[in-house]
Write a protein that holds these residues in place. Structure first.
Motif, short mmCIF file in Angstrom:
data_model
loop_
_atom_site.label_atom_id
_atom_site.label_comp_id
_atom_site.label_asym_id
_atom_site.label_seq_id
_atom_site.Cartn_x
_atom_site.Cartn_y
_atom_site.Cartn_z
N ARG A 98 58.67 61.23 17.07
CA ARG A 98 57.43 60.82 17.58
C ARG A 98 57.92 60.44 19.35
NH1 ARG A 98 54.96 57.61 13.08
NH2 ARG A 98 57.05 58.25 12.08
N ARG B 151 69.25 42.18 17.88
CA ARG B 151 68.32 41.08 18.21
C ARG B 151 68.91 39.80 18.71
NH1 ARG B 151 64.04 43.45 15.57
NH2 ARG B 151 64.50 45.64 16.27
N ARG C 69 52.12 57.75 4.71
CA ARG C 69 52.38 57.93 6.02
C ARG C 69 51.68 59.32 6.48
NH1 ARG C 69 54.00 53.25 7.05
NH2 ARG C 69 56.04 52.60 7.43
N ASP D 273 60.23 56.27 15.42
CA ASP D 273 60.86 57.41 15.16
C ASP D 273 61.11 58.53 16.24
OD1 ASP D 273 60.97 59.85 13.67
OD2 ASP D 273 58.78 59.97 13.42
C1 LIG Z 1 67.74 48.68 10.75
C2 LIG Z 1 66.34 48.65 11.16
C3 LIG Z 1 65.73 47.68 11.64
C4 LIG Z 1 64.31 47.40 12.18
N1 LIG Z 1 63.72 46.33 12.59
C5 LIG Z 1 62.56 46.16 12.89
C6 LIG Z 1 61.98 44.88 13.21
O1 LIG Z 1 62.74 43.73 13.37
N2 LIG Z 1 60.42 44.70 13.52
C7 LIG Z 1 59.74 45.73 13.09
O2 LIG Z 1 58.74 45.81 13.29
N3 LIG Z 1 60.36 46.98 12.73
C8 LIG Z 1 61.57 47.06 12.71
N4 LIG Z 1 62.23 48.43 12.09
C9 LIG Z 1 61.15 49.47 11.97
C10 LIG Z 1 61.15 50.59 12.97
O3 LIG Z 1 60.28 50.33 13.95
C11 LIG Z 1 60.59 51.88 12.19
O4 LIG Z 1 61.60 52.30 11.41
C12 LIG Z 1 60.15 53.02 13.07
O5 LIG Z 1 59.15 52.79 13.81
C13 LIG Z 1 60.13 54.12 11.94
O6 LIG Z 1 59.02 53.89 11.04
P1 LIG Z 1 59.15 54.14 9.69
O7 LIG Z 1 60.69 53.35 9.50
O8 LIG Z 1 58.21 53.29 8.87
O9 LIG Z 1 59.62 55.54 9.47
P2 LIG Z 1 58.38 56.28 8.94
O10 LIG Z 1 56.92 56.32 9.90
O11 LIG Z 1 57.81 56.18 7.53
O12 LIG Z 1 58.81 57.70 8.81
C14 LIG Z 1 59.60 58.37 7.99
C15 LIG Z 1 59.83 59.86 8.01
O13 LIG Z 1 58.55 60.60 8.00
C16 LIG Z 1 58.49 61.29 9.40
N5 LIG Z 1 56.97 61.19 9.74
C17 LIG Z 1 56.40 59.94 9.37
N6 LIG Z 1 55.17 59.93 10.30
C18 LIG Z 1 55.27 61.08 11.13
C19 LIG Z 1 54.36 61.33 12.03
N7 LIG Z 1 53.13 60.95 12.20
N8 LIG Z 1 54.64 62.59 12.75
C20 LIG Z 1 56.07 63.30 12.44
N9 LIG Z 1 56.76 62.76 11.29
C21 LIG Z 1 56.40 61.58 10.90
C22 LIG Z 1 59.33 60.43 10.31
O14 LIG Z 1 59.90 61.37 11.44
C23 LIG Z 1 60.59 60.17 9.47
O15 LIG Z 1 61.54 61.14 9.13
C24 LIG Z 1 63.41 48.56 12.04
C25 LIG Z 1 64.17 49.67 11.48
C26 LIG Z 1 65.34 49.71 10.92
C27 LIG Z 1 65.84 51.09 10.47
#
Ligand SMILES: Cc1cc2nc3c(=O)[nH]c(=O)nc-3n(C[C@H](O)[C@H](O)[C@H](O)COP(=O)(O)OP(=O)(O)OC[C@H]3O[C@@H](n4cnc5c(N)ncnc54)[C@H](O)[C@@H]3O)c2cc1C
Length: 477
Positions: free
Chosen positions: A452, A103, A158, A449
């Motif tokens: 996706r 960032r 989720r 992810d």
């Molecule tokens: C260090 C870090 C910094 C970040 N900074 C920001 C930020 O500044 N602002 C911001 O908005 N976001 C931020 N993010 C968030 C980032 O955009 C998300 O981590 C990413 O979009 C994945 O969403 P989630 O973490 O909620 O994972 P989840 O969607 O909860 O997924 C968890 C697991 O479930 C699986 N899963 C869930 N849904 C599905 C589906 N529909 N199909 C297949 N598999 C699925 C995934 O493959 C994964 O293995 C950050 C993430 C990290 C790790």
């Protein structure tokens, strides 16, 4: 004011006194002096200072046709030269941090420029205020504002049917008043939350619930807005023992909205899930943001390769075939990322408004590849470094009566003991510390992810020409 200095950035952030919580306490006093933020805010301020360096002005400052000057990070490219200038600017900043500050100011500034260049998508649509994006962009370029953003909802449910669960804690619009929209609930994550002038908040891709389909930007000190930090990963504060975590721990926070009033002049759109989805799929958000990301990731890979090669030389393991193969994995990652980045510029096209948009296909592939290759790079460094990655006396030991012995016993093939420990500390901080593990998680997930993302690439890919090509073989006499 075309661009601000590091001190100006710090003073502005300190003045805000945003509601930031860590270890059960609200941060009181200047956030730039808090131990969990000090290093990252200092690094961020050095990144601002770079743009004030006379030798770099031509890269960091842009003057448009009307004679107005502003930071290149806000530039909406109108030519291939502009696009190349943006790449150069991002990479100069990334060189300063080894690509470890995802960032750096150019990230969100690029996002805002992408929003500004896509306002036509909102024009004439219900509950949309494209003029507010235009105004914000003008103000941001004028004042060189800093931004964080949040769009992902709390990790609560989720499942594919989660949208019918009405007990989700997601931030949503709960009222529309004369003043503006009222937002209540939470968003999962804002990296650098509390470290920026403003926060841009928008709905996640595929939003179904109208009340969660919104986008706006508000100052970080807005009433009712709270940032709840994770534990700090800043290491022990020594630049020798924790060279990276001490400087670059950007902090991540949960964002809570307690009946936050977002004034109408701050709202981009609300209660319109069609527009919320179109704004990401049809806008220049992906190509511009990805161009920034891949530019940084190229530099980060160069940094990793340099560290890996220094480890190889320091313990003289270059002759082993598997070592060469592993080093080549990093080289392949670097050359592919570089080539895809340049290919995106080769495929760039001018839209009807004269904006030059890089080819999105190569950039999506590059970022999706990096989600796999970066964790592997971290693993390769561990494999090459082996026990050297943990047998790391702290700096104080070298200054103690046993220091001389230590320097002798810890020496590498081409470097002294203290220098070898310093190098391995760098490597361990990069891929084994809490900070390093977060880096790996960051590259895996921050742009979405990986599973996706692969699906998106597959679904958006145009196979027609290739099918016709293959079919022509079947039709040959
Ligand atoms: C260090 C870090 C910094 C970040 N900074 C920001 C930020 O500044 N602002 C911001 O908005 N976001 C931020 N993010 C968030 C980032 O955009 C998300 O981590 C990413 O979009 C994945 O969403 P989630 O973490 O909620 O994972 P989840 O969607 O909860 O997924 C968890 C697991 O479930 C699986 N899963 C869930 N849904 C599905 C589906 N529909 N199909 C297949 N598999 C699925 C995934 O493959 C994964 O293995 C950050 C993430 C990290 C790790």
């Amino acid at each position: 004011m075309a661009v601000i200095s590091g001190d100006e950035y710090k003073q502005r952030i300190d003045r805000l006194q945003s509601d930031v919580w860590i270890t059960g306490k609200k941060i009181e006093g200047p956030i730039s002096r808090h131990p969990a933020f000090k290093g990252a805010i200092q690094s961020q301020s050095e990144l601002y200072d770079l743009q004030k360096t006379p030798d770099y002005c031509d890269v960091f400052i842009h003057t448009d046709e009307s004679g107005r000057s502003f930071g290149t990070s806000y530039l909406i490219p109108k030519s291939l030269t502009d696009l190349a200038k943006k790449r150069k600017m991002v990479q100069m900043r990334a060189r300063y941090t080894g690509g470890l500050m995802g960032r750096s100011p150019d990230y969100m500034n690029t996002v805002l420029a992408a929003f500004r260049s896509s306002v036509h998508i909102l024009e004439g649509e219900e509950n949309c205020f494209p003029e507010n994006i235009v105004k914000l962009y003008e103000r941001a370029t004028e004042l060189d504002l800093s931004f964080t953003h949040t769009f992902i909802n709390p990790q609560n449910n989720r499942s594919l049917l989660a949208f019918i669960d009405d007990d989700q804690p997601n931030a949503r619009v709960i009222d529309r008043t004369d003043e503006g929209i009222v937002v209540h609930g939470a968003k999962l994550l804002a990296t650098q939350g509390g470290m920026t002038d403003e926060i841009i908040v928008f709905s996640p891709p595929g939003v179904v619930d109208q009340s969660q389909a919104f986008a706006f930007s508000i100052p970080s000190d807005t009433k009712g807005l709270t940032f709840v930090c994770r534990k700090s990963f800043t290491g022990n504060g020594s630049g020798f023992d924790s060279p990276l975590s001490t400087r670059f721990d950007e902090m991540d926070s949960l964002v809570m909205f307690d009946h936050v009033v977002v004034p109408w002049e701050r709202v981009f759109y609300y209660d319109n899930n069609k527009v919320a989805n179109d704004f990401f799929t049809a806008s220049s958000f992906a190509p511009f943001t990805l161009h920034q990301i891949v530019s940084r990731q190229v530099v980060k890979t160069e940094f990793v390769l340099g560290i890996a090669r220094m480890i190889v030389d320091s313990i003289n393991i270059s002759e082993y075939e598997h070592v060469q193969t592993k080093m080549t994995e990093i080289i392949k990652g670097l050359e592919c990322a570089r080539a895809l980045l340049i290919q995106s510029e080769v495929e760039a096209e001018k839209d009807e408004r004269g904006v030059v948009i890089p080819g999105c296909g190569p950039l999506y592939v590059a970022v999706n590849l990096f989600q796999d290759t970066y964790p592997r790079f971290a693993e390769i460094i561990q494999i090459l470094g082996a026990s050297g990655m943990v047998c790391l006396p702290d700096e104080g030991q070298f200054d103690s009566p046993i220091g001389e012995d230590l320097s002798r016993y810890m020496k590498g093939c081409d470097i002294g003991g203290k220098e070898r420990v310093q190098l391995f500390n760098l490597a361990a901080d990069l891929c084994m510390s809490q900070f390093g593990s977060r880096q790996t998680l960051y590259e895996r997930f921050f742009f979405g992810d990986p599973v996706r993302l692969s699906k998106t690439i597959y679904q958006a890919y145009n196979f027609d020409g290739y099918k016709t090509f293959a079919k022509s073989f079947l039709e040959r006499e």
